[in-house]
Design an enzyme around this catalytic site. Structure first.
Site, PDB file in Angstrom:
ATOM      1  N   ARG A  49      45.748  29.345  21.029  1.00  0.00           N
ATOM      2  CA  ARG A  49      45.742  28.981  22.673  1.00  0.00           C
ATOM      3  C   ARG A  49      46.993  28.883  23.062  1.00  0.00           C
ATOM      4  NH1 ARG A  49      45.202  24.014  24.556  1.00  0.00           N
ATOM      5  NH2 ARG A  49      43.582  23.278  23.211  1.00  0.00           N
ATOM      6  N   TYR A 101      40.676  43.307  46.923  1.00  0.00           N
ATOM      7  CA  TYR A 101      39.719  43.576  45.592  1.00  0.00           C
ATOM      8  C   TYR A 101      38.559  42.339  45.824  1.00  0.00           C
ATOM      9  CZ  TYR A 101      37.936  43.747  41.189  1.00  0.00           C
ATOM     10  OH  TYR A 101      36.947  43.556  39.758  1.00  0.00           O
ATOM     11  N   ASP A 173      49.152  42.525  43.602  1.00  0.00           N
ATOM     12  CA  ASP A 173      48.308  42.967  42.381  1.00  0.00           C
ATOM     13  C   ASP A 173      48.547  44.560  42.034  1.00  0.00           C
ATOM     14  OD1 ASP A 173      46.001  43.944  40.951  1.00  0.00           O
ATOM     15  OD2 ASP A 173      44.547  42.692  41.992  1.00  0.00           O
ATOM     16  N   LYS A 198      42.341  48.132  33.054  1.00  0.00           N
ATOM     17  CA  LYS A 198      42.448  49.239  33.795  1.00  0.00           C
ATOM     18  C   LYS A 198      43.499  50.082  33.019  1.00  0.00           C
ATOM     19  CE  LYS A 198      39.507  47.243  36.204  1.00  0.00           C
ATOM     20  NZ  LYS A 198      39.815  46.576  37.638  1.00  0.00           N
TER      21      LYS A 198
HETATM   22  C1  LIG Z   1      39.707  45.296  37.819  1.00  0.00           C
HETATM   23  C2  LIG Z   1      40.541  44.739  39.158  1.00  0.00           C
HETATM   24  C3  LIG Z   1      40.888  43.360  38.974  1.00  0.00           C
HETATM   25  C4  LIG Z   1      39.991  42.335  38.099  1.00  0.00           C
HETATM   26  O1  LIG Z   1      40.402  42.639  36.657  1.00  0.00           O
HETATM   27  P1  LIG Z   1      39.281  42.184  35.462  1.00  0.00           P
HETATM   28  O2  LIG Z   1      40.049  42.477  34.346  1.00  0.00           O
HETATM   29  O3  LIG Z   1      37.916  42.867  35.775  1.00  0.00           O
HETATM   30  O4  LIG Z   1      38.945  40.839  35.520  1.00  0.00           O
HETATM   31  C5  LIG Z   1      41.664  42.836  39.923  1.00  0.00           C
HETATM   32  N1  LIG Z   1      42.396  43.781  40.659  1.00  0.00           N
HETATM   33  C6  LIG Z   1      42.210  44.787  40.888  1.00  0.00           C
HETATM   34  C7  LIG Z   1      42.880  45.676  41.833  1.00  0.00           C
HETATM   35  C8  LIG Z   1      41.089  45.729  40.077  1.00  0.00           C
HETATM   36  O5  LIG Z   1      41.164  46.824  40.026  1.00  0.00           O
END
Ligand SMILES: *Cc1c(COP(=O)(O)O)cnc(C)c1O
Length: 376
Positions: A49, A101, A173, A198
């Site tokens: 952790r 998002y 983000d 992603k």
């Molecule tokens: C998918 C996504 C998230 C969230 O990510 P997770 O791995 O699903 O928790 C946040 N911001 C954007 C722009 C995303 O496409």
């Protein structure tokens, strides 16, 4: 490896590993590490952790890709995103995009509102609107560019300057673009977050997230505490898979962006299509800013069909090469009716289909889409 990090190009960096004999970093799944007789930890790791070799390697590499001073890897993109909100204090306000998002918005309005951290939605593509929306309670500005799923582009340099002037914490983000396409820290942003789920991992087999900070960023100690005390850390195997996925990021991004532009242009010319949202199209309202701040336009696009929601659903149901699934940035091409995936408060148009372009032959992707659209 640390010494190599800033000396080589991204595609080279991603192929370097800790030199322990093998070319691939060993998959160490141990949750705990031997101590010496004097109580010290020979390799600096005590308990997973708190830190683990693969997490350290991943955090270093992604920080270097973004030009950051360091990073914290989490068990999902939302865990990375929410760590920054949890680092705020009761009474603070976060300004978020009006097409934020959906889970980020929902986390603020449901969980954080109980902790008296509030949010306000603004049009981040309009610097004056953003300046006008700030108040004495505003502490953080949250940007997504390109946004998901409307692919709106915000001016990174302009927003970073505004935040510096008003002493606000700026966060981008950067999931949709990714670090090879766009580096918000270079414009003066304090933090960048990614869903590793992603394009960074890119193979649809890891859920993960990461928050990257610049040398002088606020909240670094707070987020570190939330990571190692809160414990939503990325597991060793997920770090290992993500490091493997990252090795081909450069080439995936290039090929997927090229195919996405081709698909966006095809869609723009189709008679059943009302509107295509893709920052690489000259018709995109922020094409000039996108061209300046992005090196590529990415694998994500969305399209609104003329005949409404039922027609959008029909197209999504008719494709055979495109996988009917949510997510983005993976090697598989994905198609989804977006609004029905999000929550009830979404402003996503009901006739919108979101497409994430993968690595299949672009001819197959195009003919599959054409057949589905022609059949509406
Ligand atoms: C998918 C996504 C998230 C969230 O990510 P997770 O791995 O699903 O928790 C946040 N911001 C954007 C722009 C995303 O496409």
């Amino acid at each position: 490896m640390e010494n190599m990090l800033n000396k080589v190009r991204p595609e080279t960096l991603l192929l370097q590993s800790e030199h322990q004999g093998g070319l691939v970093s060993p998959l160490e799944l141990s949750s705990t590490f031997y101590r010496e007789i004097d109580g010290s930890y020979p390799r600096g790791y005590s308990y997973t952790r708190r830190g683990s070799p693969l997490r350290h390697e991943l955090e270093q590499k992604v920080a270097a890709l973004e030009g950051g001073a360091g990073a914290f890897a989490f068990s999902s993109g939302m865990a990375a995103i929410s760590s920054l909100f949890q680092a705020l204090k009761a009474g603070d306000e976060v300004l978020i995009p009006n097409d934020c998002y959906y889970a980020t918005r929902a986390y603020l309005t449901t969980v954080m509102s109980r902790w008296k951290v509030t949010c306000k939605q603004v049009d981040m593509t309009d610097l004056e609107a953003l300046a006008g929306a700030t108040s004495s309670r505003t502490r953080m500005v949250w940007v997504e560019t390109p946004s998901n799923p409307l692919l709106k582009v915000s001016d990174l340099g302009g927003i970073a300057a505004l935040c510096r002037n008003k002493r606000l914490i700026s966060v981008c983000d950067n999931t949709v673009a990714g670090p090879l396409m766009q580096k918000p820290l270079e414009y003066g942003f304090d933090w960048v977050v990614h869903s590793l789920t992603k394009s960074l991992n890119g193979h649809s087999d890891v859920l993960g997230g990461i928050a990257i900070y610049a040398g002088s960023s606020p909240l670094v100690e707070e987020v570190r505490d939330i990571q190692v005390l809160g414990g939503a850390v990325l597991a060793p195997f997920d770090c290992w898979l993500t490091l493997r996925g990252l090795k081909t990021l450069v080439y995936r991004v290039e090929a997927q962006s090229k195919a996405a532009l081709q698909i966006a242009k095809f869609l723009e010319g189709h008679s059943e299509v009302e509107k295509v949202h893709y920052p690489g199209l000259k018709s995109h309202p922020q094409y000039d800013i996108a061209s300046k701040q992005m090196r590529n336009f990415g694998s994500l696009l969305s399209v609104q069909v003329k005949k409404g929601e039922a027609a959008a659903m029909k197209v999504v149901g008719a494709t055979k090469v495109w996988a009917r699934a949510t997510s983005l940035g993976s090697v598989e091409s994905l198609i989804e009716h977006r609004a029905s995936m999000e929550d009830a408060k979404t402003l996503t148009p009901r006739n919108l289909i979101r497409l994430s372009v993968g690595l299949e032959a672009v001819e197959d992707l195009l003919s599959d889409l054409k057949a589905a659209l022609d059949d509406i």
